[in-house]
Design a protein around this motif. Structure first.
Motif, short mmCIF file in Angstrom:
data_model
loop_
_atom_site.label_atom_id
_atom_site.label_comp_id
_atom_site.label_asym_id
_atom_site.label_seq_id
_atom_site.Cartn_x
_atom_site.Cartn_y
_atom_site.Cartn_z
N HIS A 115 0.85 -1.20 0.00
CA HIS A 115 0.00 0.00 0.00
C HIS A 115 0.88 1.24 0.00
CE1 HIS A 115 -3.65 -2.31 1.08
NE2 HIS A 115 -2.81 -3.04 1.80
N SER A 148 4.21 4.79 -11.45
CA SER A 148 3.06 5.14 -10.61
C SER A 148 3.12 4.35 -9.31
CB SER A 148 1.74 4.83 -11.34
OG SER A 148 1.48 3.44 -11.34
N ASN A 149 2.23 4.67 -8.41
CA ASN A 149 2.15 3.95 -7.14
C ASN A 149 1.72 2.50 -7.33
OD1 ASN A 149 3.05 5.73 -5.08
ND2 ASN A 149 1.21 6.96 -5.37
N TRP A 150 1.09 2.20 -8.45
CA TRP A 150 0.73 0.79 -8.71
C TRP A 150 1.97 -0.07 -8.83
CZ3 TRP A 150 -3.88 -0.92 -7.76
CH2 TRP A 150 -4.96 -0.05 -7.82
N GLU A 151 2.94 0.39 -9.61
CA GLU A 151 4.17 -0.39 -9.77
C GLU A 151 4.95 -0.46 -8.46
OE1 GLU A 151 3.00 0.88 -13.84
OE2 GLU A 151 3.23 1.98 -11.97
N SER A 175 3.81 -0.23 -5.27
CA SER A 175 3.15 -1.09 -4.28
C SER A 175 3.25 -2.56 -4.66
CB SER A 175 1.69 -0.68 -4.08
OG SER A 175 0.93 -0.87 -5.25
N THR A 176 3.16 -2.85 -5.95
CA THR A 176 3.27 -4.24 -6.40
C THR A 176 4.69 -4.76 -6.25
OG1 THR A 176 1.45 -3.88 -7.94
CG2 THR A 176 2.85 -5.78 -8.36
N SER A 218 -0.09 -8.70 -3.88
CA SER A 218 -1.02 -7.73 -4.47
C SER A 218 -0.53 -6.32 -4.17
CB SER A 218 -2.42 -7.89 -3.88
OG SER A 218 -2.91 -9.19 -4.05
N GLY A 219 -0.62 -5.46 -5.16
CA GLY A 219 -0.30 -4.05 -4.97
C GLY A 219 -1.58 -3.24 -5.08
N TYR A 220 -1.83 -2.39 -4.10
CA TYR A 220 -3.07 -1.61 -4.07
C TYR A 220 -2.85 -0.11 -4.23
CZ TYR A 220 -5.56 -5.80 -2.79
OH TYR A 220 -6.12 -7.05 -2.80
N ALA A 221 -1.60 0.31 -4.48
CA ALA A 221 -1.30 1.74 -4.63
C ALA A 221 -1.94 2.50 -3.47
CB ALA A 221 -1.74 2.25 -5.99
#
Length: 157
Positions: free
Chosen positions: A80, A93-96, A98-99, A122-125
């Protein structure tokens, strides 16, 4: 204070690996056990490289995951972030980010002996904050942003 047995007889994670009380929270949800770690125990800013403290924590968790009853549990690792944008060549981005953090934790648990078939990353940004990142006027709440940057390890049968 929940010891869970996951961290050895009467000792909790923070005692075994000597981290601050605010760095780890343990509890339960509808699916099972939840252990949440502050991002500052695991990663530097904008990084997915595990810190030495995180490695110590994960070695202990991996050991406990091999013990009954946790040897029968599945392990979901969630990364997160907060809502501060990141845009680097490695993390657009925060998606990459967090993942990458979640998969880094999974990879370390596997190299420490946890069976890969039990693992999920799992990445949840910033889409599942524990606390609002901003107030009603749109101003950043720095303390909340810090709390939202975390790694969650969920154990379920």
């Amino acid at each position: 204070e929940i010891s869970l047995g996951l961290v050895g007889s009467e000792m909790c994670i923070r005692d075994r690996v000597q981290i601050d009380q605010e760095e780890v929270q343990t509890g339960f949800d509808e699916a099972g056990v939840v252990i949440e770690f502050s991002n500052r125990s695991f990663f530097g800013p904008g990084s997915a490289e595990l810190l030495p403290t995180a490695q110590k924590i994960l070695v202990e968790i991996s050991y406990q995951l091999a013990q009954p009853p946790y040897d029968l549990y599945y392990v979901d690792v969630e990364g997160h972030t907060d809502d501060a944008p990141i845009n680097t060549p490695r993390f657009p981005s925060n998606w990459e980010l967090s993942t990458a953090r979640a998969t880094g934790v999974v990879r370390y648990l596997i190299t420490s002996g946890t069976e890969p078939v039990r693992m999920k990353a799992s990445g949840y940004a910033d889409v599942k904050p524990k606390y609002p990142n901003r107030d009603l006027f749109g101003e950043v709440i720095p303390g909340n942003r810090e709390k939202n940057r975390r790694i969650s390890i969920r154990l379920h049968p």
